[in-house]
Every structure is written in C-alpha cells, then in structure tokens.
Design a protein around this motif. Structure first.
Motif, PDB file in Angstrom:
ATOM      1  N   LYS A 179       0.901  -1.267  -0.002  1.00 37.99           N
ATOM      2  CA  LYS A 179       0.093   0.061  -0.036  1.00 37.99           C
ATOM      3  C   LYS A 179       0.997   1.385   0.048  1.00 37.99           C
ATOM      4  O   LYS A 179       2.040   1.305   0.435  1.00 37.99           O
ATOM      5  N   ARG A 180       0.439   2.400  -0.381  1.00 38.17           N
ATOM      6  CA  ARG A 180       0.829   3.742  -0.289  1.00 38.17           C
ATOM      7  C   ARG A 180       0.579   4.448   1.055  1.00 38.17           C
ATOM      8  O   ARG A 180      -0.549   4.172   1.796  1.00 38.17           O
ATOM      9  N   LYS A 216      -0.463   7.651   3.119  1.00 37.51           N
ATOM     10  CA  LYS A 216      -0.898   9.029   2.959  1.00 37.51           C
ATOM     11  C   LYS A 216       0.069   9.855   3.474  1.00 37.51           C
ATOM     12  O   LYS A 216       0.741   9.814   4.430  1.00 37.51           O
ATOM     13  N   GLY A 217       0.098  11.225   2.763  1.00 36.13           N
ATOM     14  CA  GLY A 217       0.956  12.100   3.089  1.00 36.13           C
ATOM     15  C   GLY A 217       2.500  12.207   2.763  1.00 36.13           C
ATOM     16  O   GLY A 217       3.184  13.150   2.929  1.00 36.13           O
ATOM     17  N   THR A 229      -1.192  -0.229  -4.518  1.00 34.72           N
ATOM     18  CA  THR A 229      -0.637   1.249  -4.268  1.00 34.72           C
ATOM     19  C   THR A 229      -1.267   2.199  -5.548  1.00 34.72           C
ATOM     20  O   THR A 229      -1.358   3.557  -5.286  1.00 34.72           O
TER      21      THR A 229
END
Length: 428
Positions: free
Chosen positions: A319-320, A322-323, A378
């Motif tokens: 996963k990515r 956030k931020g 992602t």
C-alpha cells in the motif's frame, strides 16, 4: 485449413521439435502380420546382411529410433544390457529410417551411438516404411523370425514384458487410447502421441523429471501474436502447482500468479517432483482453447480435478502511505548495490531505476513464496521508474523491519486476508 495442409504442418513440427515420426496406417504391417522378407542389409554386424529366420527360436525385439530422438539414444545402453542378460533368448536390433550417412555424422558427437554394439538396420533397407508405427521410441516384437507379435511404446516396453513372453509365449500390451475430437472432451495421452483427423491435429507430452528444481523455462510459439493464436507450448521445470499456474493463466505476458492449492495439504507439501509439458498443434489455435485443453490433460494425467473457487486467503498487501509524496520513491538514491537484484553480503534487495511492474514482480517472486501472495494496491502506474531498498528477508517475523525501510519512500506491506479466486486441486 484443409486436412492435407494440417497433416503437413503437424508432421514438420513433430520431426523438428519432438523427435517423432508419423506413419500412414494404410497398407502397413501390424501385430499378426508376416514380414514380406526376412533378409535385410545391416550395419554394425558381423556380416552385411541379416536373416531374421536365423533367430526363429528367439524373441526378436526391433528398437525403432531416430537421430533426433534423444530418448531413443539414451535407451540404447539399457537395450544392450537386456541383450547381454537374455543373449540366448532374445535378439535386439536397432532400426532407423535415417541413412547410414546420417548415423555416421551423429556418432561424431554422440558417444552412445558410437559405442553401441547392437546391430543397426538403416533407412536404406526401406523396412520401416512397411511398419504401422506412430511415435518414437517404438518396439517391434517378432516371433518365429517373421511374424509381428506386437508393436509397443516406451510405456509398455519393459524387462518384465520380456520375462512375461519368455515364460508364457504371450505378450499383453496396453491398448491405445482414442481422443474424442468432436466434443474435445475425450482422454488425452501423457506420452508422445500425435493425433490427426480432418479438423484437429496435435500432440502432447507430459513427463516427470525427478526431484523439483527451481528452474523454469516457458516457451510459447504464436502464429499471430496480435490474435493470440498458439501453435506450440513448451513448459519445463515445474512442480504440479506451477504447472497448473501456467495452464490457468491464458496470457503469458501478464501473469496473474493465481494461487494453486491442494485440497489435501499433505499432498501439497510432499509432492516435490518436477514435470515438463509440451503440446504442438497442426494449425494455430486460440489461447483459450489451448490452455483449456492443457488443463484437462493435466487433470487426466495427474489424477486430479482442478476447480476455480473463491476463498479467503492470507496475503501480503502493498500500500501507499498517505501524506508521503511519490517523488521519494522515484527519486535518485545512492544505493549500496547498483541495479536490480539481491546483494547477499548486505542482506538487501536494491531496486534502482526499475519500472514498478518489475520491482513488484521481483519482490513477489523472490521474497514471497507460497502459500502467500502479494497484492499491489498502491495505484502506482506500472511504467513508473522507482528506486528503493528493503531487507532481503520478507518473512512475517521480519515484516516490521521491511516496513521501517519502506516507510521512507511512502510504502508499507500489510499481512491480511482477501477473497481470491484460487485453483483447488482435488484428488480424483
């Protein structure tokens, strides 16, 4: 395509790629028939001709081979051993449709052929043109020096069969299986076996190669890449799971790596054999038809039933975070190792200037082994060029260390469950 054209194509493919000869069955000699002549020119023998009548009190075994048939050549020492063991009871003769000149050329780089003591009848004799045979290797059993007792394949031929005949005077050979080409649902052979009729032509071969090694070669020959027409499939170095994995993925360019599971977990852990598979068509066939057929063949030959089922599975999910900007992942870094690969000395996997599709494939194939898969959530484009480093060990125990490194570039891996379509292998 006309039937004659299909036959021509399949013949050429089999001779070049599979060490097979296909013989027309019309007016050919088979079991129960008598050879029209018993004297033939011969090489590698005490005289220039051989009279089969001289061996009417012995069982004559004619081993049909070809200069391109590696399996036939590898079997010659065994035939010599049988000749030595039963020297007063059998006579083994090698028979090839090749010329003596071709055999002499082969001897320059094939010590087995060069050193064999078995007599050879060659193509100049025209003997093979009289015999009803289909594939190689083939064994012709002759009694009374002239009568064809039977014609068998490598699956049927054995020392036990020789013992059986010497003890009883009879040979019980397996019947050939036929293929229902009208419904395309009939049984298929797991031996070299060409099948030709007016609208269908192919051969297939599944063989076991001892203990499994992590070496895989996949060759897909296509007549028309744009239309996905397949004329040849060759897959070597696979255990049962990876063999089915290939069969259930019709697009070899974009593998789905769909998970293959055994209904019996013990069977999955203990089956470490290596298999190879090959199939050639007389005319190119659509991908879907080819791999549907391959799946049915594997089920039949391995004694399994394969089904696609949706099951909750343990998986790694990439996963990515956030931020964190994507630029961190794609920016240049000074790596301990250069390029794409593993550095055993530093226990890291270094990805440098690699597309995202290659990076994720390397992680999933090298670091995540069955029974777990990695799912990419992602949303990163597969052509994005990335640079990052993670520890080589991607086990559950080391997942924290991996995520600590991935967090620097805005990534993380979660171990969780997802509903996945999996192929389940049931014992028949």
């Amino acid at each position: 395509m006309k039937a004659t054209m299909i036959k021509t194509i399949i013949l050429a493919l089999m001779i070049l790629s599979a060490n097979i000869l296909y013989a027309q069955t019309n007016n050919k000699l088979g079991p129960g028939d008598t050879l029209p002549g018993t004297i033939f020119p011969i090489r590698n023998y005490s005289s220039s001709s051989i009279n089969l009548d001289d061996f009417k009190d012995k069982l004559i075994i004619i081993d049909v081979w070809d200069v391109t048939c590696g399996g036939c050549i590898l079997g010659m020492p065994k035939m010599e051993q049988l000749q030595e063991k039963y020297k007063d009871k059998i006579k083994v003769i090698l028979l090839s449709d090749d010329s003596w000149e071709a055999i002499e050329k082969l001897k320059t780089h094939a010590d087995i052929v060069k050193n064999t003591t078995l007599p050879m009848i060659t193509g100049e004799s025209k003997l093979l043109s009289k015999i009803n045979y289909v594939y190689l290797p083939t064994y012709i059993w002759i009694k009374d020096g002239k009568t064809i007792l039977n014609i068998t394949d490598s699956k049927t031929f054995s020392e036990a069969k020789i013992e059986e005949y010497l003890a009883t005077g009879q040979l019980k050979a397996e019947n050939k299986k036929e293929i229902d080409t009208k419904t395309n649902k009939g049984p298929l052979l797991n031996t070299l076996y060409p099948y030709i009729n007016e609208d269908f032509a192919f051969y297939s071969f599944l063989w076991k190669q001892g203990e499994y090694r992590t070496h895989t070669v996949i060759t897909i020959s296509r007549n028309d890449k744009n239309r996905n027409l397949v004329e040849r499939v060759k897959i070597t170095g696979n255990n049962i799971r990876t063999l089915y994995q290939n069969a259930y993925d019709n697009n070899f360019k974009n593998k789905s790596f769909r998970r293959i599971v055994f209904d019996d977990p013990i069977k999955e852990k203990t089956d470490t054999a290596e298999y190879s598979y090959e199939m050639i068509f007389g005319a190119p066939r659509p991908d879907t038809a080819v791999f549907n057929l391959m799946r049915r063949q594997l089920d039949l030959n391995l004694g399994l039933t394969s089904k696609v089922e949706n099951r909750m599975q343990d998986v790694y999910v990439l996963k990515r975070i956030k931020g964190i900007a994507l630029s961190k992942l794609t920016s240049e870094k000074k790596h301990i190792t250069k390029g794409l690969g593993i550095n055993d000395n530093t226990n890291i996997l270094a990805i440098k200037d690699a597309t995202w599709v290659w990076a994720t494939e390397l992680i999933s194939k090298v670091h995540i082994v069955p029974p777990y898969e990695m799912i990419d959530e992602t949303g990163i484009d597969i052509e994005t060029v990335v640079n990052f480093i993670i520890p080589q060990d991607l086990s559950l125990e080391n997942l924290g260390a991996v995520n600590k490194k991935l967090k620097e570039v805005g990534l993380e891996i979660e171990f969780t469950k997802r509903p996945l379509d999996v192929v389940v292998l049931y014992q028949q």
